[in-house]
Enzyme design. Sequence first.
Site, short mmCIF file in Angstrom:
data_model
loop_
_atom_site.label_atom_id
_atom_site.label_comp_id
_atom_site.label_asym_id
_atom_site.label_seq_id
_atom_site.Cartn_x
_atom_site.Cartn_y
_atom_site.Cartn_z
N ARG A 175 -15.10 12.95 7.45
CA ARG A 175 -13.80 13.60 7.67
C ARG A 175 -13.45 14.55 6.53
NH1 ARG A 175 -9.99 8.76 7.92
NH2 ARG A 175 -8.39 10.36 8.08
N LYS A 223 -8.32 -1.67 5.83
CA LYS A 223 -8.51 -2.21 4.48
C LYS A 223 -7.47 -3.28 4.16
CE LYS A 223 -8.81 2.02 2.58
NZ LYS A 223 -9.28 2.99 3.58
N HIS A 263 0.84 -1.20 0.00
CA HIS A 263 0.00 0.00 0.00
C HIS A 263 0.87 1.24 0.00
CE1 HIS A 263 -3.40 2.64 0.82
NE2 HIS A 263 -2.63 3.26 1.69
N ASP A 273 -15.37 2.64 7.64
CA ASP A 273 -14.32 3.58 7.26
C ASP A 273 -14.79 4.48 6.14
OD1 ASP A 273 -11.56 4.65 7.02
OD2 ASP A 273 -11.64 3.61 5.10
N SER A 314 -7.63 3.78 8.95
CA SER A 314 -8.27 3.67 7.64
C SER A 314 -7.45 2.79 6.71
CB SER A 314 -8.44 5.06 7.03
OG SER A 314 -8.98 4.99 5.74
#
Length: 450
Positions: free
Chosen positions: A173, A192, A87, A166, A188
């Site tokens: 947010r 995932k 990621h 989320d 967050s």
Amino acid sequence: MTIDMTPIPELIARKRDGGELTADELRGLLTRYLAGGMDDAQMAALLMAGVIRGFTRAEAVTLTEAFIASGDRVDLSALSGPTVDKHSTGGVGDTTTFVVAPLLAAAGCQVAKLSGRGLGHTGGTIDKLAAIPGLRTDLSIAAVRDQVERVGLAVAAATADLVPADKRLYALRDVTATVPAPALIASSVMSKKIAGGASTIVLDVKTGDGAFSPTVADAAALAELCVAIGEAHGRRTAALVTDMSQPLGDAIGNALEVVAAVEVLQGGGSLRLRTVSLALAAAALELLGRGTEEAHDEVTALLDGGAAFARLADLVRAQGGDASVLEAPRERLPVAPVVRDWAPPAGTVDRIACRRLGEIAGALGAGRERAEDIIDPAVGLEVHVRLGDVVDASGASGGRPAVRIHAADEAAAERAASALDAAVGTGPGPVEAPPLIHRRIGFADAAARA
């Protein structure tokens, strides 16, 4: 499950005053919010209190658990090889997934990557894949597992049932200026990744003008928190803190970034993109027990020998795309009707507004400000200069144009050229560029955890 029913204003006040919420209290708040028992105003107040006062590491772990519990989890345990996910926290010209995932598959790993679309100045992996004719990303979880078992990797769009809490919280947010809290970002990201099922997770945490963490210290703190959350959930996790003070690869735009990745997989292309991609792939192999030099040598051989390129072609074919475009991507992927070169005054490049370059590409049609905006896969920028490079009187650097604009029409190209005047600048020099990889986090005990 028993839900904590402490009065909501009391919990908001405690966080406002710098206190810590227990795991049961946080889970209770999120459960009540999703069920309609806590309104947006109250949740926004809690989030703002947390942004200002800070959430603790324990609160971040609990938030991650609550996000995961709100939806589906992907079970990859039946796959035959080690499962790995990668990621990036987002940046400009960041096309590492297209290099790292095939590299890891060629190394015997199994990569099931659930990705998203771009928003704002950062690009999205799914948008880039969509530039390849015929390629599908709307795969079921069962189809993802089957493809990973057959070819070693799959990249698909994350479903709405993956960590829906989320998604709901992030939408709030986004409109209440409460995005930048490290604990909220970490929970967050990691919810995932953990829900995605991989046993090994490598993170690329960006720092600089084009990143969400402007300083190395901020990015390192976020990386350490993400690694701690991953380890707390039984995942081998490590992170690299990499530079995003200037674009990673030379391309900013969807088809252009596919071209950039393919060129690296074919042995050429951007040295910066190649370097970070190799480092991330090697990091995953380190977490699986290879030594540092052994891991780097292995992924370098797989890249230079063509094995990773072959795996990318396998992925494209498996997902219904035309793999022949990879042989000549500049000719066979979407091409913008207007191409114009731009350069700053002659001199040494001493200013690159990285985020602004992403915004300029987005304004050309390569990105979106709202989820419903339509992407043009052909448009964007090729940025061939970096800090410290010399631009000559002809507007070239190293024999290439400083910036090449790919636009839908002449008016869009003109607007981009005008915006570039304030985004890239030159001076007398010399200029020292920042390092590409700033920190390695979570590797000290990698061999013991493997």
